[in-house]
Design a protein around this motif. Structure first.
Motif, short mmCIF file in Angstrom:
data_model
loop_
_atom_site.label_atom_id
_atom_site.label_comp_id
_atom_site.label_asym_id
_atom_site.label_seq_id
_atom_site.Cartn_x
_atom_site.Cartn_y
_atom_site.Cartn_z
N UNK A 34 0.79 -1.22 0.00
CA UNK A 34 0.00 0.00 0.00
C UNK A 34 0.83 1.27 0.00
N UNK A 35 0.12 2.37 -0.25
CA UNK A 35 0.80 3.63 -0.46
C UNK A 35 0.90 4.54 0.74
N UNK A 36 0.11 4.34 1.76
CA UNK A 36 0.23 5.20 2.94
C UNK A 36 -0.32 4.48 4.16
N UNK A 42 -2.85 1.27 10.00
CA UNK A 42 -3.06 0.27 8.96
C UNK A 42 -2.53 0.77 7.63
N UNK A 43 -1.90 -0.13 6.87
CA UNK A 43 -1.47 0.22 5.52
C UNK A 43 -2.71 0.31 4.65
N UNK A 44 -2.79 1.32 3.80
CA UNK A 44 -3.92 1.53 2.91
C UNK A 44 -3.48 1.29 1.47
N UNK A 54 -9.18 8.45 -2.40
CA UNK A 54 -8.05 9.02 -1.67
C UNK A 54 -7.13 7.99 -1.02
N UNK A 55 -7.35 6.73 -1.28
CA UNK A 55 -6.55 5.68 -0.65
C UNK A 55 -5.15 5.54 -1.26
N UNK A 82 5.34 7.18 3.58
CA UNK A 82 5.27 7.14 5.04
C UNK A 82 4.82 8.45 5.65
N UNK A 83 4.30 9.35 4.85
CA UNK A 83 3.87 10.64 5.39
C UNK A 83 2.36 10.79 5.28
#
Ligand code: FES
Length: 83
Positions: A34-36, A42-44, A54-55, A82-83
């Motif tokens: 996932x990207x963020x 939780x990783x999205x 927006x995920x 990670x931001x």
């Protein structure tokens, strides 16, 4: 790779074809991760692929909350998940 461009994702270089979206590049760099990260930890992962959910938000060249599914990769682009 023909028409390859190189960007970095979380500090690691990745070469992709021109026209690849940032969301796809993130998936190539870290499959299934996932990207963020949500506020709960939780990783999205991208869901809609059309700029609605927006995920796929990532930080691109220091600008937070960019939609990875709507942003084509560019040479030298710096993506942070990670931001
Ligand atoms: S995947 Fe839904 S806004 Fe990008």
């Amino acid at each position: 790779m023909k028409d390859a461009i190189t960007l970095s994702i979380d500090g690691r270089p990745l070469s992709v074809r021109a026209g690849t979206t940032v969301a796809a590049a993130v998936e190539l760099a870290m499959p299934g991760r996932g990207g963020h990260v949500s506020p709960g930890g939780a990783r999205r992962q991208p869901l809609c692929g059309m700029g609605v959910c927006g995920e796929c938000r990532v930080t691109i060249d220091g600008e937070a909350h960019r939609l990875g599914c709507q942003t084509p990769c560019a040479a030298g682009m710096r993506v942070r998940t990670d931001a």
